[in-house]
Design a protein around this motif. Structure first.
Motif, PDB file in Angstrom:
ATOM      1  N   LEU A 378       0.832  -1.199   0.000  1.00 48.13           N
ATOM      2  CA  LEU A 378       0.000   0.000   0.000  1.00 48.13           C
ATOM      3  C   LEU A 378       0.871   1.255   0.000  1.00 48.13           C
ATOM      4  O   LEU A 378       0.576   2.232  -0.706  1.00 48.13           O
ATOM      5  CB  LEU A 378      -0.929  -0.007   1.210  1.00 48.13           C
ATOM      6  CG  LEU A 378      -1.874   1.180   1.341  1.00 48.13           C
ATOM      7  CD1 LEU A 378      -2.909   1.177   0.216  1.00 48.13           C
ATOM      8  CD2 LEU A 378      -2.579   1.176   2.695  1.00 48.13           C
ATOM      9  N   ALA A 379       1.948   1.242   0.796  1.00 49.56           N
ATOM     10  CA  ALA A 379       2.860   2.391   0.840  1.00 49.56           C
ATOM     11  C   ALA A 379       3.457   2.663  -0.536  1.00 49.56           C
ATOM     12  O   ALA A 379       3.571   3.825  -0.960  1.00 49.56           O
ATOM     13  CB  ALA A 379       3.964   2.134   1.864  1.00 49.56           C
ATOM     14  N   ARG A 380       3.842   1.604  -1.252  1.00 44.51           N
ATOM     15  CA  ARG A 380       4.396   1.796  -2.604  1.00 44.51           C
ATOM     16  C   ARG A 380       3.326   2.349  -3.537  1.00 44.51           C
ATOM     17  O   ARG A 380       3.611   3.230  -4.363  1.00 44.51           O
ATOM     18  CB  ARG A 380       4.943   0.460  -3.120  1.00 44.51           C
ATOM     19  CG  ARG A 380       5.479   0.502  -4.562  1.00 44.51           C
ATOM     20  CD  ARG A 380       6.632   1.488  -4.751  1.00 44.51           C
ATOM     21  NE  ARG A 380       7.744   1.229  -3.884  1.00 44.51           N
ATOM     22  CZ  ARG A 380       8.733   0.360  -4.136  1.00 44.51           C
ATOM     23  NH1 ARG A 380       8.696  -0.364  -5.251  1.00 44.51           N
ATOM     24  NH2 ARG A 380       9.726   0.215  -3.280  1.00 44.51           N
ATOM     25  N   VAL A 460     -10.866   3.815  -0.041  1.00 47.93           N
ATOM     26  CA  VAL A 460      -9.855   3.711  -1.111  1.00 47.93           C
ATOM     27  C   VAL A 460      -8.791   2.683  -0.718  1.00 47.93           C
ATOM     28  O   VAL A 460      -8.420   1.807  -1.506  1.00 47.93           O
ATOM     29  CB  VAL A 460      -9.206   5.081  -1.384  1.00 47.93           C
ATOM     30  CG1 VAL A 460      -8.094   4.945  -2.430  1.00 47.93           C
ATOM     31  CG2 VAL A 460     -10.251   6.086  -1.843  1.00 47.93           C
ATOM     32  N   LEU A 461      -8.305   2.789   0.528  1.00 47.19           N
ATOM     33  CA  LEU A 461      -7.283   1.867   1.008  1.00 47.19           C
ATOM     34  C   LEU A 461      -7.833   0.446   1.089  1.00 47.19           C
ATOM     35  O   LEU A 461      -7.140  -0.516   0.742  1.00 47.19           O
ATOM     36  CB  LEU A 461      -6.765   2.318   2.374  1.00 47.19           C
ATOM     37  CG  LEU A 461      -6.341   3.792   2.506  1.00 47.19           C
ATOM     38  CD1 LEU A 461      -5.737   4.046   3.877  1.00 47.19           C
ATOM     39  CD2 LEU A 461      -5.366   4.187   1.402  1.00 47.19           C
ATOM     40  N   ASN A 462      -9.075   0.292   1.551  1.00 44.70           N
ATOM     41  CA  ASN A 462      -9.682  -1.037   1.612  1.00 44.70           C
ATOM     42  C   ASN A 462      -9.807  -1.668   0.234  1.00 44.70           C
ATOM     43  O   ASN A 462      -9.616  -2.877   0.063  1.00 44.70           O
ATOM     44  CB  ASN A 462     -11.074  -0.954   2.250  1.00 44.70           C
ATOM     45  CG  ASN A 462     -11.028  -0.895   3.766  1.00 44.70           C
ATOM     46  OD1 ASN A 462      -9.966  -0.990   4.363  1.00 44.70           O
ATOM     47  ND2 ASN A 462     -12.179  -0.719   4.372  1.00 44.70           N
ATOM     48  N   LYS A 467      -7.665  -5.851  -3.530  1.00 45.24           N
ATOM     49  CA  LYS A 467      -6.994  -6.272  -4.765  1.00 45.24           C
ATOM     50  C   LYS A 467      -5.653  -6.938  -4.467  1.00 45.24           C
ATOM     51  O   LYS A 467      -5.290  -7.936  -5.101  1.00 45.24           O
ATOM     52  CB  LYS A 467      -6.822  -5.064  -5.693  1.00 45.24           C
ATOM     53  CG  LYS A 467      -8.155  -4.480  -6.147  1.00 45.24           C
ATOM     54  CD  LYS A 467      -7.981  -3.431  -7.234  1.00 45.24           C
ATOM     55  CE  LYS A 467      -9.342  -2.948  -7.731  1.00 45.24           C
ATOM     56  NZ  LYS A 467      -9.268  -2.193  -8.989  1.00 45.24           N
ATOM     57  N   PHE A 468      -4.915  -6.420  -3.492  1.00 41.28           N
ATOM     58  CA  PHE A 468      -3.635  -7.026  -3.129  1.00 41.28           C
ATOM     59  C   PHE A 468      -3.815  -8.457  -2.628  1.00 41.28           C
ATOM     60  O   PHE A 468      -3.060  -9.359  -2.986  1.00 41.28           O
ATOM     61  CB  PHE A 468      -2.947  -6.224  -2.019  1.00 41.28           C
ATOM     62  CG  PHE A 468      -2.475  -4.857  -2.416  1.00 41.28           C
ATOM     63  CD1 PHE A 468      -2.213  -4.537  -3.738  1.00 41.28           C
ATOM     64  CD2 PHE A 468      -2.282  -3.872  -1.458  1.00 41.28           C
ATOM     65  CE1 PHE A 468      -1.777  -3.276  -4.105  1.00 41.28           C
ATOM     66  CE2 PHE A 468      -1.840  -2.607  -1.804  1.00 41.28           C
ATOM     67  CZ  PHE A 468      -1.596  -2.308  -3.129  1.00 41.28           C
TER      68      PHE A 468
END
Length: 578
Positions: A378-380, A460-462, A467-468
């Motif tokens: 997520l950070a990337r 958005v993060l969820n 997807k990850f």
């Protein structure tokens, strides 16, 4: 990624989605209210009252995770109000002052017995009677934040952080009835989960922290493309041509993932759904390379690891490495060669260069190794989005990936008198990795977490996490067996999962997919004919069927229903029946 909807009935899924779109849906006024508050926050990003009002709306919509995120942002803003040295003090104070001049409290603070508790001091040693009116209002708002946070996190299953916020609230207002009631609920659930007797003390550190939340394309998400459109397929095939010249992206029909074991394992016809897939455009021989893909959406959770920051390639010993390149601004960041360094500069690195982001979530405990890798992915993604000035869900490495979402209506909680059991949510969630740490990363990147709410809202993060979890590949450290490297290769993961795959893969800087010499089932010879689908594997296909299905439940959101799993499960059930 095989399957998309772990619903028991495809028709139920379709009818529920259709119902969501009706104007008379009970959700409609709440969704409209949520949209209104979101637009107001875009104009007033430091208004903590608006965050609390949206948190209440999310609660009523049965999104406790999103409610917790808004309540946490509001709580951070109460700190900004109380401390003149904080970065956003002036903006937060100015936003709150307009409420403090009103003759009555904002409605969101007139909850239960909250207004009767008075305005507790937010700063040690201050008297609320001597404070500015906005200080008193911020103090009262902080208690409301603790109420929403503790109850919402309890509903998500994050008992440790729920109890922590509840006790923080009670330390300010020990007699608050709502917080006392929430604490009782938390302890009741904790005793059941931990099998602790009523007279035994509950150890905060032993409480479970991982919960699950909704995994869906949120009704307000306008960034999810029509993956089956001619335009999307043309874009994907244009990109694919250079990395897999013998393949094309087409629509594939796949079995629907189920919530648990089912008697349908032995059926000839089972529910199916449509997903994108890779197909052979011409015959591909056994052992032949199918795809060779380079990705910058990578993560490494070793603080002093010897891998390329861009592609994840394991670097040789320094004495033997003549191609490695160090970033001149943050010398500890190493790239395997000039190519990766230049790609990183183009794609993401300037947004994190020399900002101490690399130290976050590194060398994590064994039990958090997988969560830290998802966080670092997520950070990337956030670094790519920031440097390229695009919305995270529009980043090309993520945009067309399917997150194993289920329809919104399937996730909804039925509050009617004759309601059945609540839905089974499938997206793993914790306060630390979904809310706290992502905001910490953004702050390290010198990003205003309030003004950029549209790009960094929790939904958005969820969506990115969803997807990850279904698509990221990982490598284990050969010395301790811990997963320490992960990556998302968007075309590799378009090759759908099957427990009898016709390809296998290896990741080492490039993701290489090649045709198996022999198949897993029956040892049949490999090779792929033109028109056949490329079937990948996301788990260890040598595992027993029960373990493979448990893996799929955690990563893909449902039980694998490939032909091999169905055959082996049906055979196992038949043997038990005899």
């Amino acid at each position: 990624m095989e399957g998309s909807s772990p619903s028991a009935s495809l028709s139920l899924s379709m009818s529920a989605s259709a119902h969501d779109d009706k104007e008379d849906s009970p959700r409609a006024p709440l969704l409209e209210r949520r949209q209104q508050l979101t637009e107001e926050l875009a104009s007033n990003p430091y208004d903590l009252i608006l965050y609390l009002e949206r948190a209440v709306t999310y609660s009523e919509l049965a999104y406790p995770d999103l409610a917790a995120a808004d309540a946490y942002r509001a709580l951070l803003l109460t700190d900004e109000v109380r401390d003149e040295g904080f970065e956003y003090h002036e903006q937060a104070r100015e936003a709150l002052e307009k409420y403090s001049t009103s003759a009555s409290l904002p409605e969101v603070l007139r909850h239960g017995s909250l207004a009767d508790t008075g305005a507790p001091s937010m700063v040690d040693g201050d008297s609320p009677h001597e404070s500015e009116p906005y200080h008193q209002l911020a103090a009262l708002a902080s208690v409301r934040c603790f109420q929403i946070l503790s109850l919402s996190l309890l509903l998500c299953g994050c008992l440790k952080s729920a109890l922590n916020f509840c006790e923080r609230g009670l330390s300010v207002v020990p007699s608050n009835n709502d917080l006392l009631e929430i604490k009782t609920y938390i302890e009741q659930v904790a005793r059941r989960r931990l099998r602790v007797q009523p007279n035994e003390r509950i150890d905060l550190q032993s409480l479970p922290e991982r919960g699950v939340v909704r995994r869906e394309i949120y009704p307000w998400n306008t960034h999810e493309p029509d993956r089956f459109s001619d335009e999307s397929l043309a874009t994907l095939n244009q990109q694919l041509a250079t990395i897999a010249p013998k393949c094309v992206v087409k629509v594939s029909e796949l079995p629907v993932l189920l919530e648990s074991e089912s008697e349908t394992d032995g059926y000839d016809i089972i529910p199916t759904c449509h997903q994108l897939g890779l197909f052979a455009a011409e015959d591909i021989a056994p052992g032949e390379t199918v795809l060779k893909e380079y990705s910058l959406l990578t993560a490494n959770n070793r603080l002093k690891g010897s891998s390329c920051d861009a592609c994840g390639t394991e670097l040789p010993p320094l004495s033997a490495n003549t191609t490695a390149v160090n970033c001149p601004e943050c010398y500890d960041t190493v790239f395997c060669d000039e190519f990766c360094y230049e790609k990183a500069q183009e794609a993401y690195h300037p947004s994190v260069c020399d900002k101490d982001v690399d130290s976050i979530a590194k060398d994590s405990e064994d039990r958090e190794a997988d969560e830290s890798l998802y966080l670092l992915l997520l950070a990337r993604l956030l670094a790519i989005s920031t440097h390229q000035d695009i919305h995270p869900l529009e980043v090309e490495q993520l945009k067309y990936i399917w997150g194993d979402f289920v329809p919104t209506a399937i996730n909804d909680i039925d509050l009617s008198d004759n309601a059945g059991p609540p839905p089974e949510w499938t997206l793993p969630f914790s306060f630390k990795f979904n809310i706290e740490m992502p905001l910490h990363i953004l702050e390290k990147m010198d990003i205003d977490i309030y003004e950029t709410l549209d790009r960094h809202d929790l939904w958005v993060l969820n969506t990115a996490y969803s997807k990850f979890r279904g698509t990221a590949s990982a490598r284990k450290n050969p010395y301790d067996g811990r997963p320490d490297l992960a990556a998302v290769h968007p075309f590799w993961c378009l090759a759908n999962h099957d427990c009898n795959p016709n390809v296998t893969w290896e990741w080492g800087g490039r993701m290489v997919l090649w045709v198996r010499e022999t198949r897993v089932v029956g040892g049949l010879p490999g090779g792929i004919k033109a028109g056949e689908e490329i079937m990948n594997h996301y788990c260890d296909v040598n595992l027993p069927v029960q373990e493979r299905r448990e893996w799929a439940k955690g990563s893909l959101g449902g039980w694998c229903m490939c032909q091999r799993c169905r055959d082996e499960a049906a055979k196992s059930e038949g043997m038990r029946g005899n």
